[in-house]
Write an enzyme that holds these catalytic residues in place. Sequence first.
Site, PDB file in Angstrom:
ATOM      1  N   TYR A 103       0.969  -1.251   0.047  1.00  0.00           N
ATOM      2  CA  TYR A 103      -0.048  -0.145   0.107  1.00  0.00           C
ATOM      3  C   TYR A 103       0.835   1.220  -0.055  1.00  0.00           C
ATOM      4  CZ  TYR A 103      -3.429   3.265   1.544  1.00  0.00           C
ATOM      5  OH  TYR A 103      -4.177   4.535   1.802  1.00  0.00           O
ATOM      6  N   ASP A 177       0.088  -7.836   6.030  1.00  0.00           N
ATOM      7  CA  ASP A 177      -1.426  -7.121   5.868  1.00  0.00           C
ATOM      8  C   ASP A 177      -2.614  -7.853   5.060  1.00  0.00           C
ATOM      9  OD1 ASP A 177      -3.111  -5.316   4.759  1.00  0.00           O
ATOM     10  OD2 ASP A 177      -1.812  -3.548   4.790  1.00  0.00           O
TER      11      ASP A 177
END
Length: 385
Positions: A103, A177
Site C-alpha cells: 500500500y 497485511d
Amino acid sequence: MKKISRYFATNCIHAGQEPDPTTGAVMTPVYFTSTYAQQGFGQHKGYEYGRTHNLTRAALEGNLAALEGGRHGIAFASGLAATQAILELLSQGDHLVLGNNVYGGTYRLVDKIMSRLGLSYTQVDTANLDLVKQSLKPNTRLVMLETPTNPMLGLTDISAVRSILKQAQSDALLAIDNTFATPYNQLPLALGADLVWHSTTKYLNGHSDSIGGVVITSRDDLSEKIRFIQNAGGAILSPMDAWLILRGTKTLHLRMAKHNENAQAIAEWLAQRSDIPRVYFPGLPSHPQHALAKKQMRGFSGMVSFDTLDVERTRRIGAAFKVFTLAESLGGVESLVCHPASMTHGSVPATDRAALGLSDSLLRLSVGVEDVEDLIADLEQALQA
Ligand SMILES: *Cc1c(COP(=O)(O)O)cnc(C)c1O
C-alpha cells in the site's frame, strides 16, 4: 481471544461479545466515556481512562483476534496507525524488508518517516523467495508484506517466507497485511506469520463509513508491546468506530462469500473478452500464481484489475460506469472502480509503477455484493463507451 466455535460464521457474530452485564443488552453498547468513577484512591473496577480502556473497543479487539485465529487484537485509529505501531516495535539501526507492491501509505510511512528516525529498509518483490533471502541482513528485525497486492493482485507464499527466516536463523518478525484477503479467505497466523494487520476501513467494516486498523498476534510478548504502543502513542480507535466495525463483522462471512462469487464471475467474463488483453485475479487459472492461491487462500476476494492497454479507452470506460462508482478505497458492499495510476498510486513514481506492471491503462474494481447481472451489464455498457 477465545474462539466461540471452530467455524467462522459463529465467531463473526459472537466472538468477543457478551450481553452487557448491567442491563443484559444483547448488542455491545457504545461506551462513550473518557473516564471512570473510582471508589477511593487507587480503587476502581479496572477502568481508569478512556484511552487505555474502552469496552466497545475491547469487544471488537476480541472479535477480530478470534476471526484471525489469534490470541490478541489491538485496534487503532486507522490502518496506517496499526502499521506504524508494528514499525515502532523496531529500534534505531534496525533493518526491515518491505514488499515492493505494498500500500502506498505503508511505503510513504517507512520511506519518509521511519527511515528518518533510524530504520533502514530494502524493498523487494516478496513473490521471489530468492530475493527475500538475499535481502536479509544481520540486523533485519521485520519482514512486512501484502498478499494479494494492490492493484496487481500478486501473491507471496507466506509459509515459504517463514521457512526462509527459519533457515537463515533470522529472528525477524513476519507481518502480513491481510486487508485484501480478510480472515474469511486467508489466515496468515496459521501460515507462520507473527503479526497480521488490517485496514478495517475496507472489508472488515465493509460499509465504507469508518476508518480504522487492527494488529493481531498470538504472541503474548508482542501483544504486550503493541498494547503499550497503543496507549503510549494514543492512536486509539474511537468507540463509535469500534461499534461500526463490530456491526460490520457480523456479516463478514456473508459479504465475503458474495464478494468472492461476484468477483470470480466478473473476472471470468472479462477474461473471455477479446478486447480486454489483461485480467488480474488470483481465482483465474491464467493467473501465474493460481496454484499458490488455491493452496494459501480459501477464496480469492473481491478485487479484480484489468488493462485495456489503451489509455484513452480506459479514460472513456472509467467515466462511463453507472452502477460502479469512480472512487478510491475498497471492500464496501457497493462496487467501486479506481484508476490506480492517477488515484491510489499517483504518488508512486511512473518508473516504479511501470516496473510493477501498473500501467496508465489499468483499472481496478472493488466488486461489491450487488446482483452480478447488473454489475456485468454496467461493465458491458462502459466497455462500449
Ligand atoms: C487502505 C489500506 C491501508 C491503510 O489503511 P487506512 O485505514 O486508510 O489508514 C493499508 N493497507 C492496505 C492494503 C489498504 O488497502
